[in-house]
Design a protein around this motif. Structure first.
Motif, PDB file in Angstrom:
ATOM      1  N   PRO A  51      -8.558  50.541 -11.381  1.00  0.00           N
ATOM      2  CA  PRO A  51      -8.791  51.288 -12.942  1.00  0.00           C
ATOM      3  C   PRO A  51      -9.724  50.697 -13.511  1.00  0.00           C
ATOM      4  O   PRO A  51      -9.886  48.977 -13.427  1.00  0.00           O
ATOM      5  CB  PRO A  51      -7.142  50.459 -12.698  1.00  0.00           C
ATOM      6  CG  PRO A  51      -7.138  49.324 -12.335  1.00  0.00           C
ATOM      7  CD  PRO A  51      -7.582  50.037 -11.089  1.00  0.00           C
ATOM      8  N   PRO A  59      -7.064  45.629 -18.741  1.00  0.00           N
ATOM      9  CA  PRO A  59      -5.753  46.192 -17.425  1.00  0.00           C
ATOM     10  C   PRO A  59      -4.885  45.340 -17.374  1.00  0.00           C
ATOM     11  O   PRO A  59      -5.245  43.739 -17.360  1.00  0.00           O
ATOM     12  CB  PRO A  59      -6.560  46.813 -16.272  1.00  0.00           C
ATOM     13  CG  PRO A  59      -7.788  46.503 -16.738  1.00  0.00           C
ATOM     14  CD  PRO A  59      -8.242  45.508 -17.484  1.00  0.00           C
ATOM     15  N   TYR A 103      -2.918  50.699 -20.298  1.00  0.00           N
ATOM     16  CA  TYR A 103      -3.394  51.588 -18.452  1.00  0.00           C
ATOM     17  C   TYR A 103      -4.041  52.711 -19.748  1.00  0.00           C
ATOM     18  O   TYR A 103      -3.825  53.756 -20.055  1.00  0.00           O
ATOM     19  CB  TYR A 103      -1.505  52.077 -18.446  1.00  0.00           C
ATOM     20  CG  TYR A 103      -0.787  51.822 -18.045  1.00  0.00           C
ATOM     21  CD1 TYR A 103      -1.607  50.587 -16.968  1.00  0.00           C
ATOM     22  CD2 TYR A 103       0.381  51.294 -18.735  1.00  0.00           C
ATOM     23  CE1 TYR A 103      -0.008  49.412 -16.692  1.00  0.00           C
ATOM     24  CE2 TYR A 103       1.523  50.598 -17.829  1.00  0.00           C
ATOM     25  CZ  TYR A 103       1.274  50.070 -16.539  1.00  0.00           C
ATOM     26  OH  TYR A 103       2.124  49.541 -16.302  1.00  0.00           O
ATOM     27  N   GLN A 110      -2.782  58.502  -9.074  1.00  0.00           N
ATOM     28  CA  GLN A 110      -1.456  59.094 -10.665  1.00  0.00           C
ATOM     29  C   GLN A 110      -2.890  60.400 -10.792  1.00  0.00           C
ATOM     30  O   GLN A 110      -2.271  61.446 -10.860  1.00  0.00           O
ATOM     31  CB  GLN A 110      -1.873  58.279 -11.927  1.00  0.00           C
ATOM     32  CG  GLN A 110      -1.492  56.960 -11.309  1.00  0.00           C
ATOM     33  CD  GLN A 110      -1.795  55.633 -12.560  1.00  0.00           C
ATOM     34  OE1 GLN A 110      -3.156  55.563 -12.994  1.00  0.00           O
ATOM     35  NE2 GLN A 110      -0.767  54.697 -12.361  1.00  0.00           N
ATOM     36  N   LYS A 133       2.303  53.812  -8.583  1.00  0.00           N
ATOM     37  CA  LYS A 133       2.930  54.833  -8.111  1.00  0.00           C
ATOM     38  C   LYS A 133       4.571  55.115  -9.346  1.00  0.00           C
ATOM     39  O   LYS A 133       5.249  56.402 -10.004  1.00  0.00           O
ATOM     40  CB  LYS A 133       4.092  55.090  -7.117  1.00  0.00           C
ATOM     41  CG  LYS A 133       2.990  55.270  -5.354  1.00  0.00           C
ATOM     42  CD  LYS A 133       3.304  55.029  -3.947  1.00  0.00           C
ATOM     43  CE  LYS A 133       4.358  53.600  -4.029  1.00  0.00           C
ATOM     44  NZ  LYS A 133       3.488  52.431  -4.073  1.00  0.00           N
TER      45      LYS A 133
HETATM   46  N1  LIG Z   1      -3.563  53.407 -14.622  1.00  0.00           N
HETATM   47  C1  LIG Z   1      -3.652  51.931 -14.547  1.00  0.00           C
HETATM   48  N2  LIG Z   1      -4.461  50.970 -14.776  1.00  0.00           N
HETATM   49  C2  LIG Z   1      -3.711  49.827 -14.805  1.00  0.00           C
HETATM   50  N3  LIG Z   1      -3.396  49.331 -14.326  1.00  0.00           N
HETATM   51  C3  LIG Z   1      -1.909  50.087 -13.788  1.00  0.00           C
HETATM   52  C4  LIG Z   1      -2.008  51.335 -13.551  1.00  0.00           C
HETATM   53  N4  LIG Z   1      -1.785  51.742 -12.543  1.00  0.00           N
HETATM   54  C5  LIG Z   1      -0.449  50.911 -12.610  1.00  0.00           C
HETATM   55  N5  LIG Z   1      -0.777  49.713 -13.193  1.00  0.00           N
HETATM   56  C6  LIG Z   1      -0.151  48.341 -12.935  1.00  0.00           C
HETATM   57  O1  LIG Z   1      -0.687  48.315 -11.209  1.00  0.00           O
HETATM   58  C7  LIG Z   1       0.283  47.356 -10.784  1.00  0.00           C
HETATM   59  C8  LIG Z   1       0.963  47.743  -9.905  1.00  0.00           C
HETATM   60  O2  LIG Z   1       1.569  49.505 -10.007  1.00  0.00           O
HETATM   61  P1  LIG Z   1       2.989  49.677  -9.805  1.00  0.00           P
HETATM   62  O3  LIG Z   1       4.317  48.637 -10.217  1.00  0.00           O
HETATM   63  O4  LIG Z   1       3.025  51.212 -10.440  1.00  0.00           O
HETATM   64  O5  LIG Z   1       2.236  50.310  -8.142  1.00  0.00           O
HETATM   65  P2  LIG Z   1       3.496  51.001  -7.098  1.00  0.00           P
HETATM   66  O6  LIG Z   1       2.439  51.837  -6.757  1.00  0.00           O
HETATM   67  O7  LIG Z   1       4.534  51.588  -7.730  1.00  0.00           O
HETATM   68  O8  LIG Z   1       4.314  49.821  -6.219  1.00  0.00           O
HETATM   69  P3  LIG Z   1       5.115  49.941  -5.144  1.00  0.00           P
HETATM   70  O9  LIG Z   1       4.678  50.132  -3.780  1.00  0.00           O
HETATM   71  O10 LIG Z   1       5.333  48.377  -5.336  1.00  0.00           O
HETATM   72  O11 LIG Z   1       6.599  51.083  -5.581  1.00  0.00           O
HETATM   73  C9  LIG Z   1       1.284  46.851 -12.046  1.00  0.00           C
HETATM   74  O12 LIG Z   1       1.259  45.598 -12.010  1.00  0.00           O
HETATM   75  C10 LIG Z   1       1.101  48.190 -13.400  1.00  0.00           C
HETATM   76  O13 LIG Z   1       1.130  48.057 -14.078  1.00  0.00           O
END
Ligand SMILES: Nc1ncnc2c1ncn2[C@@H]1O[C@H](COP(=O)(O)OP(=O)(O)OP(=O)(O)O)[C@@H](O)[C@H]1O
Length: 376
Positions: A51, A59, A103, A110, A133
Motif C-alpha cells: 500500500p 500506513p 488505510y 482488497q 484479508k
Molecule cells: N490497505 C491497507 N493499507 C495499509 N495497511 C493495511 C491495509 N490493509 C491492511 N493493512 C495492515 O496490514 C497488516 C496486515 O493486515 P491483516 O492483518 O488484515 O492481514 P491478513 O491478510 O488478515 O493476515 P493474516 O493471514 O495473518 O490473517 C495490518 O497491520 C493491517 O493494519
C-alpha cells in the motif's frame, strides 16, 4: 528447531504485530474422497503490491516497510484507493475512520475481493499473511450493517482467543468515531468478543438483552450460545470464518465448524466468507463448500498469489538431528554460520535456548512469547 508452542508464560519484550500470531496449518484435507472439480475462480496473479503511502497518511508499520523505491522512468498507473472501491457501500464515517487510521490504498486482495463481496457473493479469501484479508472482510461487514436493528448482523469465527482479541480490536478501531465528525448516537456499532475463557454468563445476558451488531467468536464459545439458543443465526447477514484451513484441521474444532456452516446454510439472506493464508487443496475445498451448501454455487475464489513468496535474500536448508542433540546442533549452527540476526522457534526449554544463543559472542537475545498452550 521448531517444535510445539510454549505452555509457560515467559516475559515478552514486544507484542506481535497483528498478523504474526495468526495460525497457518500445513495440511488441508477438508472432506475426503471428492474429485478436483473446476470453479469460477478469480485469480489475481500479480504479486502483493505494497500500500503506497499517501502524503498525509502513514500506513501502519506492518505494510509501510514494504514500500518500493519509486521508478520514475516507468510510472505505474495511479493506485486504487479503498475509498474509491468502498464508496456507496461503506458508510462515510467508517471510510473517514479508515483513512484516519492510515488505510488509504487497497492491497491486492482488497482490490480483487471487495467488488465481489459488495455484490453479495460468497468468497474464499486466499492470500498470504499480512495481505489485508481482515480489513477486506471488515469493510464488507460495515457495508451491511443496519444500525437501526438490534440483532447480531455479522459473525466472525476465529480459531483462537488471541486472534479474536486482535480482530475485535480492529473492528472497534474502525467503528470508532472519526475526529471532527458529529455522529448520531444510534450510528455506533456494538461489538462483542465471545471468546474461550471469557465470562459467558455475562455475555449471555448481554446477547439476550441488547444483541451486539458484530460478534467475534471462537467456535467453542459460540456453539455454547447456539446450543442454549441465546443466539440465533437467522439475523446474521454475513458469516466470516477466519483461518479456515486451521479450523478444518483442528480435531477439536472441525465438527463444531461443520455444524455451524450447516446451520447457517439454511438461513435466507446470508453471505459466507472464508479467509486463510493457505488452502492447499482449494479446488476440493470450493467443491465441498458448494456440495455441502456452506456457500452459494457462485462462490468466488480470490487467490492472490505472490510471485515471490519468499524474499530472494533467504535460503532454505534443513537438517535433522536426534532430539537429545538439538541444543548442541543449534550451538554448532550458530557458531558455524554466525548469522547477523535470526529467529528461533521453540516450544519449550526457552531458557536453555536463550542460554545457548547468549553463548555466541555479540548476540543479543529477545523473546517473543505467548502464554497460550498449543490447544488454546
Ligand atoms: N490497505 C491497507 N493499507 C495499509 N495497511 C493495511 C491495509 N490493509 C491492511 N493493512 C495492515 O496490514 C497488516 C496486515 O493486515 P491483516 O492483518 O488484515 O492481514 P491478513 O491478510 O488478515 O493476515 P493474516 O493471514 O495473518 O490473517 C495490518 O497491520 C493491517 O493494519
Amino acid at each position: 528447531m521448531a517444535s510445539s508452542a510454549p505452555t509457560t508464560p515467559v516475559s515478552s519484550l514486544r507484542p506481535p504485530v497483528s498478523s504474526a500470531t495468526k495460525l497457518v496449518s500445513p495440511s488441508s484435507l477438508f472432506l475426503p474422497c471428492n474429485p478436483e472439480p473446476k470453479f469460477p475462480t478469480v485469480v489475481a496473479a500479480r504479486p502483493i503490491q505494497p500500500p503506497l503511502s499517501a502524503s498525509s497518511h502513514e500506513p501502519p508499520r506492518a505494510l509501510a516497510s514494504f514500500s518500493p523505491a519509486a521508478d520514475e522512468a516507468d510510472p505505474e498507473p495511479a493506485p486504487l484507493t479503498l475509498r474509491r472501491i468502498c464508496s456507496g457501500h461503506v458508510p462515510e464515517h467508517v471510510l473517514r475512520r479508515m483513512e484516519e487510521v492510515g488505510y488509504i490504498l487497497a492491497t491486492d486482495v482488497q482490490r480483487e475481493a471487495l467488488p465481489a463481496l459488495f455484490s453479495g457473493r460468497d468468497c474464499v479469501l486466499h492470500a498470504q499473511t499480512g495481505s489485508g484479508k481482515t480489513l477486506t472482510y471488515l469493510l464488507r461487514i460495515f457495508s451491511v450493517m443496519n444500525t437501526q436493528r438490534s440483532s447480531v448482523q455479522a459473525l466472525i469465527v476465529v480459531p483462537t482467543r488471541e486472534l479474536g482479541i486482535q480482530v475485535a480490536k480492529v473492528v472497534r478501531l474502525l467503528a470508532a468515531k472519526p475526529m471532527g465528525l458529529e455522529m448520531e448516537q444510534n450510528k455506533s456499532y456494538t461489538v462483542m468478543a465471545l471468546l474461550d475463557g471469557g465470562t459467558l454468563k455475562r455475555q449471555r445476558s448481554w446477547l439476550k438483552a441488547d444483541p451486539p451488531a458484530i460478534v467475534v467468536a471462537t467456535i467453542g464459545s459460540l456453539c455454547q450460545m447456539l446450543e442454549k439458543q441465546v443466539f440465533k443465526l437467522d439475523t446474521v447477514r454475513i458469516l466470516v470464518i477466519d483461518e479456515v484451513d486451521f479450523m478444518f484441521n483442528s480435531s477439536k474444532q472441525v465438527s463444531s465448524l461443520r455444524k455451524l456452516l450447516t446451520l447457517y446454510s439454511s438461513c435466507n439472506s446470508r453471505q459466507t466468507v472464508f479467509a486463510s493464508a493457505s488452502i492447499p487443496q482449494h479446488n476440493r475445498f470450493l467443491h465441498d463448500c458448494i456440495q455441502q451448501k456452506w456457500t452459494k454455487g457462485d462462490v468466488v475464489h480470490i487467490h492472490v498469489n505472490p510471485i515471490e513468496p519468499m524474499p530472494s535474500c533467504l535460503n532454505h536448508r534443513y537438517l535433522t538431528c536426534h532430539r537429545n542433540r538439538r541444543h548442541q546442533t543449534l550451538l554448532h549452527l550458530l557458531q558455524r554460520d554466525n548469522p547477523e540476526s535470526g529467529i528461533i522457534f521453540v516450544g519449550e526449554q526457552v531458557h536453555q535456548i536463550k542460554h545457548i544463543c547468549c553463548s555466541s559472542p555479540g548476540k543479543e537475545v529477545y523473546d517473543l512469547m505467548t502464554s497460550l498452550s498449543v490447544a488454546e
